[in-house]
Write a protein that holds these residues in place. Structure first.
Motif, PDB file in Angstrom:
ATOM      1  N   TRP A  76      -7.819 -13.476  -3.205  1.00 50.89           N
ATOM      2  CA  TRP A  76      -7.194 -12.350  -2.223  1.00 50.89           C
ATOM      3  C   TRP A  76      -7.488 -11.750  -1.120  1.00 50.89           C
ATOM      4  O   TRP A  76      -8.741 -10.688  -1.156  1.00 50.89           O
ATOM      5  CB  TRP A  76      -6.477 -11.970  -3.576  1.00 50.89           C
ATOM      6  N   ARG A  77      -6.989 -11.290  -0.557  1.00 52.18           N
ATOM      7  CA  ARG A  77      -6.906 -10.902   0.969  1.00 52.18           C
ATOM      8  C   ARG A  77      -6.036  -9.592   0.449  1.00 52.18           C
ATOM      9  O   ARG A  77      -4.398 -10.142   0.442  1.00 52.18           O
ATOM     10  CB  ARG A  77      -7.599 -11.054   2.139  1.00 52.18           C
ATOM     11  N   LYS A  78      -6.274  -8.089   1.581  1.00 56.26           N
ATOM     12  CA  LYS A  78      -4.793  -7.400   1.474  1.00 56.26           C
ATOM     13  C   LYS A  78      -4.813  -7.356   2.775  1.00 56.26           C
ATOM     14  O   LYS A  78      -5.442  -7.158   3.598  1.00 56.26           O
ATOM     15  CB  LYS A  78      -4.849  -6.109   1.121  1.00 56.26           C
ATOM     16  N   GLU A  79      -3.110  -7.592   2.744  1.00 57.10           N
ATOM     17  CA  GLU A  79      -3.311  -8.273   4.559  1.00 57.10           C
ATOM     18  C   GLU A  79      -2.367  -6.808   5.197  1.00 57.10           C
ATOM     19  O   GLU A  79      -2.904  -6.502   6.113  1.00 57.10           O
ATOM     20  CB  GLU A  79      -2.120  -8.975   5.104  1.00 57.10           C
ATOM     21  N   ILE A  80      -1.740  -5.607   3.853  1.00 54.45           N
ATOM     22  CA  ILE A  80      -1.256  -5.043   4.168  1.00 54.45           C
ATOM     23  C   ILE A  80      -1.287  -3.599   3.790  1.00 54.45           C
ATOM     24  O   ILE A  80      -0.675  -4.472   2.127  1.00 54.45           O
ATOM     25  CB  ILE A  80       0.035  -4.715   5.196  1.00 54.45           C
ATOM     26  N   ASP A  81      -1.155  -2.433   3.671  1.00 59.04           N
ATOM     27  CA  ASP A  81      -1.622  -1.454   2.574  1.00 59.04           C
ATOM     28  C   ASP A  81      -0.431   0.200   3.615  1.00 59.04           C
ATOM     29  O   ASP A  81      -0.183  -0.723   4.054  1.00 59.04           O
ATOM     30  CB  ASP A  81      -3.249  -1.182   2.484  1.00 59.04           C
ATOM     31  N   GLU A  82      -0.535   0.240   1.796  1.00 60.51           N
ATOM     32  CA  GLU A  82       0.457   1.841   2.172  1.00 60.51           C
ATOM     33  C   GLU A  82       0.999   2.105   3.328  1.00 60.51           C
ATOM     34  O   GLU A  82       1.665   2.366   4.122  1.00 60.51           O
ATOM     35  CB  GLU A  82      -0.864   2.847   3.082  1.00 60.51           C
ATOM     36  N   GLY A  83       2.136  -0.063   2.827  1.00 57.31           N
ATOM     37  CA  GLY A  83       3.750   0.382   3.616  1.00 57.31           C
ATOM     38  C   GLY A  83       3.230   0.267   5.688  1.00 57.31           C
ATOM     39  O   GLY A  83       4.241   1.162   6.001  1.00 57.31           O
ATOM     40  N   PHE A  84       1.990  -0.678   5.658  1.00 58.93           N
ATOM     41  CA  PHE A  84       2.105  -0.384   7.478  1.00 58.93           C
ATOM     42  C   PHE A  84       2.124   0.996   7.326  1.00 58.93           C
ATOM     43  O   PHE A  84       2.875   1.352   8.859  1.00 58.93           O
ATOM     44  CB  PHE A  84       3.388  -1.737   7.747  1.00 58.93           C
ATOM     45  N   GLY A  85       1.912   2.122   7.197  1.00 57.57           N
ATOM     46  CA  GLY A  85       1.345   3.412   7.297  1.00 57.57           C
ATOM     47  C   GLY A  85       3.082   4.151   7.564  1.00 57.57           C
ATOM     48  O   GLY A  85       3.113   4.985   7.677  1.00 57.57           O
ATOM     49  N   SER A  86       4.233   3.697   6.333  1.00 57.12           N
ATOM     50  CA  SER A  86       5.351   3.908   6.576  1.00 57.12           C
ATOM     51  C   SER A  86       5.415   4.572   4.749  1.00 57.12           C
ATOM     52  O   SER A  86       5.417   3.433   3.822  1.00 57.12           O
ATOM     53  CB  SER A  86       6.132   3.087   7.053  1.00 57.12           C
ATOM     54  N   VAL A  87       5.234   5.480   4.834  1.00 56.84           N
ATOM     55  CA  VAL A  87       5.320   5.892   3.302  1.00 56.84           C
ATOM     56  C   VAL A  87       6.211   5.775   2.248  1.00 56.84           C
ATOM     57  O   VAL A  87       6.425   5.484   1.335  1.00 56.84           O
ATOM     58  CB  VAL A  87       3.869   7.435   2.719  1.00 56.84           C
ATOM     59  N   THR A  88       7.273   6.005   3.142  1.00 55.97           N
ATOM     60  CA  THR A  88       8.240   5.724   2.028  1.00 55.97           C
ATOM     61  C   THR A  88       8.667   3.885   2.155  1.00 55.97           C
ATOM     62  O   THR A  88      10.098   4.330   1.219  1.00 55.97           O
ATOM     63  CB  THR A  88       9.540   6.780   2.715  1.00 55.97           C
ATOM     64  N   SER A  89       7.899   3.242   2.700  1.00 54.87           N
ATOM     65  CA  SER A  89       8.282   2.315   2.929  1.00 54.87           C
ATOM     66  C   SER A  89       7.854   1.793   1.465  1.00 54.87           C
ATOM     67  O   SER A  89       6.707   1.010   0.742  1.00 54.87           O
ATOM     68  CB  SER A  89       7.644   1.446   3.962  1.00 54.87           C
ATOM     69  N   THR A  90       8.565   1.695   0.237  1.00 54.31           N
ATOM     70  CA  THR A  90       8.197   1.465  -1.063  1.00 54.31           C
ATOM     71  C   THR A  90       8.518  -0.229  -1.296  1.00 54.31           C
ATOM     72  O   THR A  90       7.795  -0.212  -2.428  1.00 54.31           O
ATOM     73  CB  THR A  90       9.309   2.231  -2.425  1.00 54.31           C
ATOM     74  N   GLY A  91       8.851  -0.849  -1.114  1.00 49.94           N
ATOM     75  CA  GLY A  91       8.658  -2.460  -0.951  1.00 49.94           C
ATOM     76  C   GLY A  91       8.789  -3.456  -0.275  1.00 49.94           C
ATOM     77  O   GLY A  91       9.201  -3.069   0.805  1.00 49.94           O
ATOM     78  N   LEU A  92       7.993  -4.009  -0.241  1.00 57.30           N
ATOM     79  CA  LEU A  92       8.294  -5.637   0.680  1.00 57.30           C
ATOM     80  C   LEU A  92       8.877  -6.204  -0.029  1.00 57.30           C
ATOM     81  O   LEU A  92       8.954  -7.226  -0.973  1.00 57.30           O
ATOM     82  CB  LEU A  92       6.706  -5.943   0.992  1.00 57.30           C
ATOM     83  N   ARG A  93      10.153  -6.438   0.002  1.00 60.80           N
ATOM     84  CA  ARG A  93      10.657  -7.455  -0.783  1.00 60.80           C
ATOM     85  C   ARG A  93      11.779  -8.313  -0.452  1.00 60.80           C
ATOM     86  O   ARG A  93      11.608  -9.112  -0.558  1.00 60.80           O
ATOM     87  CB  ARG A  93      12.657  -6.391   0.072  1.00 60.80           C
TER      88      ARG A  93
END
Lengths: 456, 300
Positions: A393-410
């Motif tokens: 596995w490869r991490k494509e996006i971390d920490e909400g793409f710079g948005s700390v209140t983006s808590t979920g990828l829905r």
């Protein structure tokens, strides 16, 4: 904002696309050469909180609202249900005079039933009047093809619209009643089916809880290698996974494939996202919200990912190594629960795109820092991972793409335009908690609504 | 040298039987209970385990006698005690090194209930053996508590192991279960993925061959029929019997008196519903924390 040149993802829609209370990019679909997004405004307390279906033109970057929920005059019953919902949302609000027929779009699918002249766009929507399934031939005009709740108007919505063997399947999700409201749990744990949704003919595809009264809801549906799979929530013993060929008359014969949360018991409280990849079914798990079920005191814990083969055997992709009646399960990726991140509470979205499997997470780290961080800067935000073989596995996006209140990828949607990513954002709630518990006056995050990204 | 395996569990969780089985694998050396996790030096060990607690030395003395002299006669145990008392300055690590040297290239297996008494004990083991494997054996809190009460009754009647310290214990067995489980679950977070494995003892004992095979697979040791067959004979261990007068025990006395597996009995092991509550309290409900952990372990 982390929008550097090396990252293949970029924002194409921000801040709820003009509606800051639209915090969920909830459903996505590719229909007749266009990308469709269904949005949800969970607050649902007034005429402004309306579900929308929108389309995006990657050439111009423009968004167009194709559909917006009609408004209905509020009734006493409706106001009582809204009050119950606002209680569940943790905030009592004034009763509305008018309210949207639907405040969210939970699921979308392209399907051609017996009464459809061509493949049509179907949407399972969320409504305090009882969930509906909408149908559109042109992607612009949507009409209900069910009664509110099909046969039980306390169902809040319909999720997991899944075409399979010439029929359209869905399961009720959430409860809306005068006394009780919940976004996920339902009065009945069932699957519905229709070969002719345009003709409003819906039947039960399963028995209640597949014959097990401890199953409290059907959380996921997915077709893979000639089977239709259904994953449940079960707070007593952990999720169960069933499958059917959907042959003969409904309700169909279902066979159990996974039991007791794949032997992690109730730490695998429910299935979440599921997807077919490389001929196998990938099953994500988790506990909604902050990875902790308050009602049943389960967790906190992080989600897992399992791979189910056509012969019914399975492997653990990431999660807790364990001894099981199905043999020793060691995570093939080498990662523990939540990809070694205890805050990744749910595998929340999954899709194949250009030969890789992607999944996005729900993460509760920002809530933890807001509540328990003692004034420390907030951290976290959803993650997006991808793999060509389901194991590396490869991490494509971390920490909400710079948005700390983006808590979920829905939501994730593979399209010829690229891979669309829809988020869930909790800015107001996190800001409130950070101020209340940690004395942080400004979390420095102006964006309130969901974001949409496109990756190439 | 291979890294050791520790079975971690509250008392009365079938650790003697399961440990006895795993300890008979050709690649494993099953130790009696050596109680080395609570101290840093042998001097501390001898100081702590004296008087009414002297029974706690039995496992280590029998082990040293067996390793040094190939027998566990009273004379050999007396010499082991003397040998130990001359090494009060030894650290626990030095003692473990010595044991491993004597055992050779086999994996040492140890399962003292004292390991779970405090989380510091578990962390001490991890500090000495950062790559050790930890097998967490669970048992239903109701049947474990009932077994504790029965053992306590045996002690009061003078039929069991242990000194005065054990006879006078009055703690509710659920508290002991809960304390050990909480320690283990906290300790779990210190471990790497794959270093810890949990299994329900009831499940394992109903189908020992199947589940012992998985444990071997996890440990990366032989899984062939001969190895599994050896594990079905815990009675073959030199420690699976009563010891000489000054070191009689070193394990659960019931196991020492009858270490042969009764497969028919094991197949009938029950897991009562958690709602049945604590029998020794008249069916009163288990504590909330007990229920939470029991459900996490797969009891319903």
């Amino acid at each position: 904002m982390k929008d550097d040149q090396s990252n293949p993802f970029r924002f194409v829609g921000r801040a709820g696309l003009g509606k800051p209370d639209a915090t969920l990019a909830h459903a996505m679909c590719w229909f007749e050469g266009r990308f469709y997004l269904g949005t949800t405004t969970p607050k649902c307390n007034g005429p402004e909180d309306r579900a929308r279906i929108m389309t995006h033109d990657p050439e111009t970057g423009e968004w167009e609202v194709l559909f917006e929920s009609p408004l209905l005059e509020s009734t006493e019953e409706c106001r009582a249900r809204v009050a119950a919902r606002s209680g569940e949302m943790g905030k009592r609000m004034a009763p509305p005079e008018a309210i949207a027929r639907e405040f969210g779009v939970r699921s979308m699918a392209v399907f051609q039933g017996k009464g459809d002249p061509k493949p049509c766009l179907y949407a399972g929507v969320m409504s305090v009047w009882g969930g509906l399934v909408l149908r559109s031939e042109d992607g612009r005009t949507f009409e209900p093809v069910t009664e509110h709740g099909i046969d039980n108007d306390t169902y809040l919505s319909f999720r997991g619209l899944t075409p399979f063997e010439g029929k359209l399947f869905t399961s009720p999700a959430g409860t809306t009643s005068r006394d009780y409201a919940d976004l996920n749990y339902v009065p009945n744990s069932l699957v519905y089916v229709s070969a002719d949704p345009a003709g409003k003919e819906w039947q039960l595809a399963s028995t209640e809880g597949f014959g097990d009264e401890t199953n409290s809801a059907v959380f996921s549906l997915c077709a893979a290698h000639g089977w239709l799979y259904a994953g449940t929530a079960n707070e007593k013993t952990g999720f169960q996974l069933y499958r059917t060929k959907a042959e003969g008359k409904a309700p169909y014969q279902w066979e159990k494939v996974l039991d007791r949360g794949a032997w992690r018991y109730h730490f695998n409280l429910s299935t979440s996202a599921m997807a077919e990849f490389g001929g196998d079914l990938y099953v994500g798990s988790g506990i909604s919200g902050l990875g902790y079920d308050r009602e049943f005191d389960i967790g906190p814990c992080a989600g897992e990912l399992m791979r189910v083969h056509e012969d019914g055997t399975w492997h653990l992709i990431f999660g807790e190594p364990r001894i099981t009646p199905d043999g020793l399960k060691i995570p093939l990726s080498g990662y523990g629960p939540g990809m070694n991140d205890p805050y990744n509470s749910v595998v929340w979205a999954m899709a194949e795109h250009e030969g890789r499997l992607y999944f996005g997470t729900h993460i509760w780290e920002p809530f933890d820092y807001a509540i328990n961080g003692g004034g420390e800067s907030l951290r976290g935000g959803y993650q997006l991972w991808s793999s060509a073989d389901g194991e590396e596995w490869r991490k494509e996006i971390d920490e909400g793409f710079g948005s700390v209140t983006s808590t979920g990828l829905r939501t994730l949607q593979s399209t010829p335009n690229g891979l669309y990513v829809g988020t869930c954002v909790h800015t107001k709630l996190i800001a409130f908690q950070a101020k209340r518990h940690s004395g942080i006056q400004d979390i420095n995050h102006p964006s309130c609504g969901f974001d949409v990204l496109l990756g190439h | 040298m291979p890294d050791p395996l520790f079975i971690i569990a509250p008392g009365r969780s079938y650790t003697s039987l399961v440990g006895g089985m795993i300890g008979q694998h050709p690649d494993i050396y099953g130790l009696p209970e050596v109680n080395l996790s609570a101290i840093d030096t042998m001097g501390q060990l001898l100081q702590r385990l004296q008087g009414p607690f002297d029974f706690g030395l039995a496992g280590l003395l029998r082990l040293l006698a067996e390793l040094h002299e190939g027998e566990q006669s009273e004379e050999a145990v007396v010499r082991a005690r003397q040998w130990l008392s001359e090494r009060r300055h030894w650290t626990t690590r030095e003692m473990w090194d010595h044991l491993q040297e004597e055992v050779g290239d086999k994996i040492m297996l140890e399962k003292s209930p004292l390991n779970n008494f405090r989380i510091e004990h578990l962390r001490r083991l991890l500090d000495i053996f950062p790559n050790a494997s930890f097998l967490h054996l669970t048992r239903h809190p109701g049947t474990a508590g009932k077994s504790s009460m029965a053992l306590r009754e045996q002690l009061r009647e003078g039929r069991g192991a242990g000194g005065e310290g054990q006879k006078t214990r009055s703690m509710d067995p659920e508290q002991g279960w809960l304390r050990a489980q909480k320690n283990i679950m906290e300790f779990w977070h210190d471990l790497s993925v794959g270093q810890y494995m949990r299994v329900k003892a009831e499940m394992l004992l109903r189908e020992p061959e199947f589940y012992l095979g998985q444990i071997c697979e996890w440990l990366g040791i032989r899984t062939d029929a001969e190895a599994i067959e050896a594990m079905l004979h815990p009675e073959a261990s030199p420690y699976a019997c009563m010891g000489p007068p000054s070191a009689k025990f070193g394990n659960d006395p019931n196991f020492l008196k009858n270490p042969v597996i009764d497969f028919d009995r094991l197949k009938k092991i029950k897991e009562p519903p958690l709602e049945a509550g604590a029998e020794w309290r008249g069916g009163e409900a288990f504590y909330k924390d007990t229920l939470k952990l029991a459900r996490q372990f797969g009891y319903a």
